[in-house]
Design an enzyme around this catalytic site. Structure first.
Site, PDB file in Angstrom:
ATOM      1  N   GLY A  32       9.659  -4.102 -11.184  1.00 29.99           N
ATOM      2  CA  GLY A  32       8.705  -3.065 -10.840  1.00 29.99           C
ATOM      3  C   GLY A  32       9.419  -1.858 -10.281  1.00 29.99           C
ATOM      4  N   SER A  35      10.555  -3.448  -6.837  1.00 29.19           N
ATOM      5  CA  SER A  35      10.617  -4.906  -6.678  1.00 29.19           C
ATOM      6  C   SER A  35      11.140  -5.566  -7.946  1.00 29.19           C
ATOM      7  CB  SER A  35       9.234  -5.464  -6.333  1.00 29.19           C
ATOM      8  OG  SER A  35       8.322  -5.211  -7.386  1.00 29.19           O
ATOM      9  N   VAL A  37      11.007  -9.589  -9.812  1.00 32.81           N
ATOM     10  CA  VAL A  37      10.440 -10.935  -9.769  1.00 32.81           C
ATOM     11  C   VAL A  37      11.411 -11.893 -10.451  1.00 32.81           C
ATOM     12  CG1 VAL A  37       8.504 -12.407 -10.419  1.00 32.81           C
ATOM     13  CG2 VAL A  37       8.097 -10.019  -9.794  1.00 32.81           C
ATOM     14  N   LYS A  52       8.913 -12.615  -5.474  1.00 38.71           N
ATOM     15  CA  LYS A  52       8.877 -11.157  -5.603  1.00 38.71           C
ATOM     16  C   LYS A  52       9.789 -10.587  -4.527  1.00 38.71           C
ATOM     17  CE  LYS A  52       5.603  -7.292  -5.928  1.00 38.71           C
ATOM     18  NZ  LYS A  52       4.162  -6.918  -5.859  1.00 38.71           N
ATOM     19  N   ASP A 145      -7.180  -2.639  -9.035  1.00 46.24           N
ATOM     20  CA  ASP A 145      -6.182  -2.412 -10.096  1.00 46.24           C
ATOM     21  C   ASP A 145      -6.192  -3.565 -11.098  1.00 46.24           C
ATOM     22  OD1 ASP A 145      -4.265  -0.907 -11.409  1.00 46.24           O
ATOM     23  OD2 ASP A 145      -2.586  -1.795 -10.317  1.00 46.24           O
ATOM     24  N   LYS A 147      -6.231  -5.169 -14.554  1.00 46.49           N
ATOM     25  CA  LYS A 147      -5.811  -4.802 -15.905  1.00 46.49           C
ATOM     26  C   LYS A 147      -5.027  -5.971 -16.481  1.00 46.49           C
ATOM     27  CE  LYS A 147      -1.789  -2.356 -13.972  1.00 46.49           C
ATOM     28  NZ  LYS A 147      -1.049  -1.076 -13.924  1.00 46.49           N
ATOM     29  N   ASN A 150      -1.876  -7.228 -14.777  1.00 45.38           N
ATOM     30  CA  ASN A 150      -2.005  -7.906 -13.488  1.00 45.38           C
ATOM     31  C   ASN A 150      -2.756  -9.218 -13.587  1.00 45.38           C
ATOM     32  OD1 ASN A 150      -0.588  -5.864 -12.230  1.00 45.38           O
ATOM     33  ND2 ASN A 150      -2.420  -4.745 -11.601  1.00 45.38           N
ATOM     34  N   ASP A 163      -0.965  -9.181  -8.134  1.00 48.94           N
ATOM     35  CA  ASP A 163      -0.664  -7.809  -7.717  1.00 48.94           C
ATOM     36  C   ASP A 163      -1.810  -7.209  -6.905  1.00 48.94           C
ATOM     37  OD1 ASP A 163       0.402  -5.338  -7.345  1.00 48.94           O
ATOM     38  OD2 ASP A 163       1.069  -5.078  -9.409  1.00 48.94           O
ATOM     39  N   THR A 182      -5.108   2.351 -12.273  1.00 49.69           N
ATOM     40  CA  THR A 182      -4.491   2.766 -13.525  1.00 49.69           C
ATOM     41  C   THR A 182      -5.508   3.613 -14.302  1.00 49.69           C
ATOM     42  OG1 THR A 182      -3.181   0.741 -13.559  1.00 49.69           O
ATOM     43  CG2 THR A 182      -3.376   1.943 -15.632  1.00 49.69           C
TER      44      THR A 182
END
Length: 390
Positions: A32, A35, A37, A52, A145, A147, A150, A163, A182
């Site tokens: 990310g 971050s 993972v 994470k 968020d 989507k 996620n 997330d 988003t």
């Protein structure tokens, strides 16, 4: 939150470096903005998890997002469709959040491979998404968020909502005003609040709008409001301007379309809740089993197909056993006998067969053929005749 060494501390009761004593980091699963993972393995139990690893930063927005995610995950009771936080650690340079491992990857990646899903698979996924959303809203949490990126899938295809960086606690009559999320999944009331200061705020209904966008995308293979110019896309969202275009929607059921219409309703007060979505006729049908692609299962099926083809080919080449009774009653029904009869007939009558444009009249009076014939070898017994052609 307490201050430790001049940096913000999000976690309580953890010792520096404890993560590496308890877990062994493995390969990277994703990255990310701030971050990474990784898969990790417990040194005590050997169980696999996803960690994470968040780099500490001076950016207050990122720090608030990290703090919000930890707070919300601690606040939410355990649910099968919400990613579970098992452990958390911090060092002066990093924060480690240990989650359950969803080895099926993102729903977005799966959708990219298959382009679009059937109604049965969409039904199963959306049932679990709405179940998780209903659990969040019952716990006074809004995600903000939602989507496909996620939404994670475990090895059995079960949904794990993840997330929670933009998630926050909200009461029934609260009005939020932050522009978070988003662009393609933002609800009209959220956009209206950001452009009109006097407009009312938004609440948990924004998650249901995002669910409608997700469901449309799963069934059609593309989002309902997408446009290459973002300003036009946002205007289409605010007006609820979408359609069920042909041919993608020609064979989709009316129940699925009705559910999407009730989710993509511009007025949040008229939009269905997560509980109402779970009771909608489209989700009441019995779902089919959702199967993630398995390389091993695919290879096994291919091997069985090869074995079948080899067996068929061998059966064609195996000498045919025919009884004398069959020869006497209907010799022409067996292709091996038929081939023998035709060969013998050609051996006798071949001198009178016309070849090419010229006719050899002398050949009509020949008593022996000029072309040598390959005779079949055969074995005759009292019970059967076995032919082997060479």
């Amino acid at each position: 939150m307490a201050d430790s060494g001049g940096s913000t501390s999000f976690l309580q009761g953890t010792d520096e470096g404890e993560f590496h004593n308890k877990y062994e980091p493995k390969e990277i699963l994703g990255r990310g903005l701030s971050s990474t993972v990784r898969r990790c393995v417990s040194r005590d139990t050997g169980l696999e998890y996803a960690v994470k690893i968040i780099s500490r930063t001076q950016d207050e927005v990122i720090n608030e997002s990290i703090a919000a995610e930890i707070e919300v995950l601690n606040l939410l009771p355990k649910h099968p469709n919400i990613i579970q936080l098992y452990d958390k650690f911090e060092t002066p340079a990093y924060i480690f959040l240990v989650f359950e491992l969803a080895c099926g990857g993102e729903l977005f990646d799966y959708l990219t491979k298959v382009v679009r899903l059937s109604e049965k698979k969409t039904r199963l996924i959306m049932q679990q998404v709405f179940s998780g959303v209903h659990h969040m809203h019952s716990s006074c949490v809004v995600h903000r968020d939602l989507k496909p990126e996620n939404i994670l899938l475990d090895k059995n295809g079960n949904v794990k909502i993840s997330d929670f960086g933009f998630a926050t606690r909200v009461e029934e009559n609260d009005e939020l005003s932050d522009l978070l999320g988003t662009p393609g999944y933002l609800a009209p009331e959220l956009l209206k609040r950001s452009t009109e200061p006097d407009a009312p705020g938004y609440n948990k209904e924004v998650d249901l709008w995002a669910c409608g966008v997700i469901m449309y995308t799963l069934l059609a293979g593309f989002p309902p409001f997408w446009h290459r110019k973002q300003l036009i896309m946002l205007r289409k969202i605010m007006n609820g301007d979408y359609e069920f275009v042909s041919p993608e929607w020609d064979e989709i059921s009316d129940a699925a379309k009705d559910m999407i219409r009730r989710l993509l309703t511009v007025d949040p007060k008229q939009r269905m809740t997560a509980l109402e979505a779970l009771e909608h006729p489209f989700l009441e049908s019995k779902p089919a089993e959702f199967v993630i692609f398995s390389a091993g299962r695919k290879l096994k099926a291919i091997l069985w197909c090869v074995r079948f083809c080899v067996a068929v080919d061998r059966s064609r080449k195996t000498p045919k056993v025919v009884t004398i009774k069959d020869i006497g009653t209907s010799p022409y029904e067996n292709r091996y006998i038929r081939k023998l009869i035709d060969t013998c007939a050609f051996h006798i009558y071949s001198p009178w067969v016309k070849r090419g444009e010229e006719q050899n009249r002398a050949a009509l009076f020949e008593t022996a053929p000029k072309v040598a014939m390959k005779h079949p070898n055969f074995y005759i017994s009292s019970a059967a005749v076995t032919f082997t052609f060479t």
